[in-house]
Write an enzyme that holds these catalytic residues in place. Structure first.
Site: not given
Ligand code: F6R
Length: 265
Positions: A82, A153, A155, A160
């Site tokens: 992303d 959440n 994702h 989402e």
């Molecule tokens: C990042 C992504 C997100 C993160 C998730 C966890 O490329 O796709 O899904 O993996 O938000 O983020 P952290 O590791 O910062 O807790």
């Protein structure tokens, strides 16, 4: 230090490590193994990569292996999950910049093989760019491995929570999305204030993630414990995107530290 332990939560394989460093090392081991197997077999290895706090140690580990000469990215192609939209690649908050800092600048990966969704495409061209991203992955033969983190959440990428049926959700392509309130709240850590958080992003679709030949879900720390338990033990629902990983459980491994596994029972 106690050794890792493997749990089977319903159909999912979950490995719990003594700490986050050990879980990250195991993720790096698996990625290095994919490269070692895919390059001789197909001439290249196609890696799906994540950003965020969780994989930073994985990239340190991969960069250290590259420096030591035990791992080469010469025949690797990467696709990131992303990118915020809109954002410039030189913005230190962009995921392109994150990848440059944490991995791309530290290994022998050709710049034209490192794909990150482009946060600068004009709005009218974003859907076309997203569709092209899916076509590039398919033209490369699909992802050999997708590294994932999990949002609080649930994702995966920036897919989402949603009210779609699991089947509809599983078919979502790469596209523009609005970030969920929990995601925006967590992004304040990077952006400094709620008003500064970029509320939209381009994300790889669920379809492409689930199609990867193998999937590594890395989750560490106590804040992830409730959602990890919900994803693995609750219903398979688009309201908890990571629960969809259970529809392809045989190719997914969950690598956790003790705190992230605390609510698995
Ligand atoms: C990042 C992504 C997100 C993160 C998730 C966890 O490329 O796709 O899904 O993996 O938000 O983020 P952290 O590791 O910062 O807790």
């Amino acid at each position: 230090m106690p050794a890792e332990r493997t749990l089977h939560v319903a159909d999912s394989t979950v490995i719990v490590f003594p700490d986050a460093d050990a879980a990250s090392r195991a993720a790096a081991d698996r990625i290095a193994r994919v490269v070692a197997e895919a390059v001789p077999a197909r001439g290249k290895a196609v890696l799906g990569l994540a950003t965020g706090a969780t994989p930073e140690k994985v990239y340190d580990d991969l960069a250290a292996r590259a420096k030591a000469g035990s791992l080469s990215f010469r025949h690797v192609v990467t696709y990131n999950l992303d990118e915020y939209y809109p954002i410039q690649p030189l913005d230190p908050l962009s995921y392109r910049y994150y990848m440059h800092r944490n991995l791309f600048s530290r290994v022998d990966l050709a710049p034209n093989r490192a794909h990150v969704l482009d946060g600068t495409v004009p709005e009218a061209a974003a859907a076309g760019h997203a569709a092209e991203f899916d076509r590039w992955i398919e033209a490369d033969g699909g992802l050999d491995v997708q590294l994932l983190g999990i949002g609080r959440n649930g994702h995966i990428g920036f897919n989402e929570p949603s009210e779609l049926s699991p089947a509809e959700f599983a078919d979502l392509p790469t596209r523009m999305v609005d970030l969920h309130p929990v995601t925006k709240a967590d992004a304040v850590r990077e952006f400094g204030s709620p008003d500064a958080v970029i509320p939209r992003a381009l994300t790889m679709g669920v379809r492409q993630i689930l199609a990867a030949r193998s999937i590594i879900m890395l989750a560490t720390g106590p804040k992830k414990a409730p959602i990890v338990a919900q994803a693995l033990k609750g219903p398979v629902t688009a309201a908890v995107p990571a629960s969809l990983l259970r529809t392809v459980a045989d190719k997914v491994v969950w690598l956790l530290d003790g705190p992230a596994a605390a609510e698995l029972g």
